[in-house]
Motif scaffolding. Structure first.
Motif, mmCIF file in Angstrom:
data_model
loop_
_atom_site.group_PDB
_atom_site.id
_atom_site.type_symbol
_atom_site.label_atom_id
_atom_site.label_comp_id
_atom_site.label_asym_id
_atom_site.label_seq_id
_atom_site.Cartn_x
_atom_site.Cartn_y
_atom_site.Cartn_z
ATOM 1 N N TYR A 33 26.524 -38.020 -30.997
ATOM 2 C CA TYR A 33 25.637 -38.816 -30.159
ATOM 3 C C TYR A 33 25.300 -38.014 -28.909
ATOM 4 N N PRO A 34 24.097 -38.186 -28.369
ATOM 5 C CA PRO A 34 23.751 -37.459 -27.144
ATOM 6 C C PRO A 34 24.566 -37.962 -25.959
ATOM 7 N N ALA A 35 24.768 -37.079 -25.007
ATOM 8 C CA ALA A 35 25.523 -37.449 -23.803
ATOM 9 C C ALA A 35 24.695 -38.396 -22.946
ATOM 10 N N LEU A 36 25.366 -39.356 -22.336
ATOM 11 C CA LEU A 36 24.705 -40.260 -21.397
ATOM 12 C C LEU A 36 24.653 -39.577 -20.037
ATOM 13 N N LEU A 37 23.466 -39.550 -19.452
ATOM 14 C CA LEU A 37 23.275 -38.880 -18.170
ATOM 15 C C LEU A 37 22.742 -39.859 -17.138
ATOM 16 N N PRO A 38 23.012 -39.607 -15.866
ATOM 17 C CA PRO A 38 22.446 -40.461 -14.826
ATOM 18 C C PRO A 38 20.915 -40.347 -14.819
ATOM 19 N N LEU A 43 15.365 -37.533 -14.775
ATOM 20 C CA LEU A 43 14.024 -37.429 -14.211
ATOM 21 C C LEU A 43 13.763 -36.096 -13.525
ATOM 22 N N SER A 44 14.794 -35.299 -13.325
ATOM 23 C CA SER A 44 14.587 -33.990 -12.686
ATOM 24 C C SER A 44 13.944 -33.037 -13.685
ATOM 25 N N ALA A 45 13.263 -32.038 -13.171
ATOM 26 C CA ALA A 45 12.507 -31.121 -14.028
ATOM 27 C C ALA A 45 13.367 -30.010 -14.616
ATOM 28 N N ASP A 46 14.614 -29.857 -14.192
ATOM 29 C CA ASP A 46 15.419 -28.730 -14.637
ATOM 30 C C ASP A 46 16.102 -28.948 -15.996
ATOM 31 N N ILE A 47 15.926 -30.106 -16.608
ATOM 32 C CA ILE A 47 16.534 -30.373 -17.909
ATOM 33 C C ILE A 47 15.549 -29.993 -19.013
ATOM 34 N N GLU A 48 16.017 -29.216 -19.969
ATOM 35 C CA GLU A 48 15.167 -28.865 -21.107
ATOM 36 C C GLU A 48 15.023 -30.093 -21.995
ATOM 37 N N ARG A 49 13.817 -30.511 -22.222
ATOM 38 C CA ARG A 49 13.581 -31.745 -22.952
ATOM 39 C C ARG A 49 13.368 -31.514 -24.440
#
Length: 94
Positions: A33-38, A43-49
């Motif tokens: 399962y994917p990790a739950l994140l705040p 919403l920050s741009a530094d996460i690879e989507r």
């Protein structure tokens, strides 16, 4: 007569979703399962989507849908003989 809406909803609940079944693979069945994140981190741009492969796949699907839309806009959906037959209306067999 009051049971018709309930019957209709029951039948709708039994439908298949082929586009979701097409995504099913042995890798997705065994994936964690994917990790739950705040929310602020999401919403920050530094996460690879999306991975580059996923981005190419999405771009390819979008291009195919645009081509399909252009094709549907460029020609009539119903051919002329069928349009004439439809304009005559429905003839009762009795």
């Amino acid at each position: 007569m009051r049971l018709w809406p309930a019957l209709f909803l029951l039948l709708c609940a039994c439908t298949q979703f082929p586009e979701l079944e097409a995504l099913d693979s042995p890798a997705t069945r065994t994936a964690e399962y994917p990790a739950l994140l705040p929310m602020d981190r999401l919403l920050s741009a530094d996460i690879e989507r999306a991975t580059p492969q996923q981005a190419r796949s999405i771009a390819g699907r979008a291009a195919a849908l645009r081509a399909r839309a252009r094709k549907l806009r460029s020609a009539p959906v119903v051919d002329t003989p069928t349009q004439r037959r439809m304009s005559r209306g429905v003839q009762s067999p009795l």
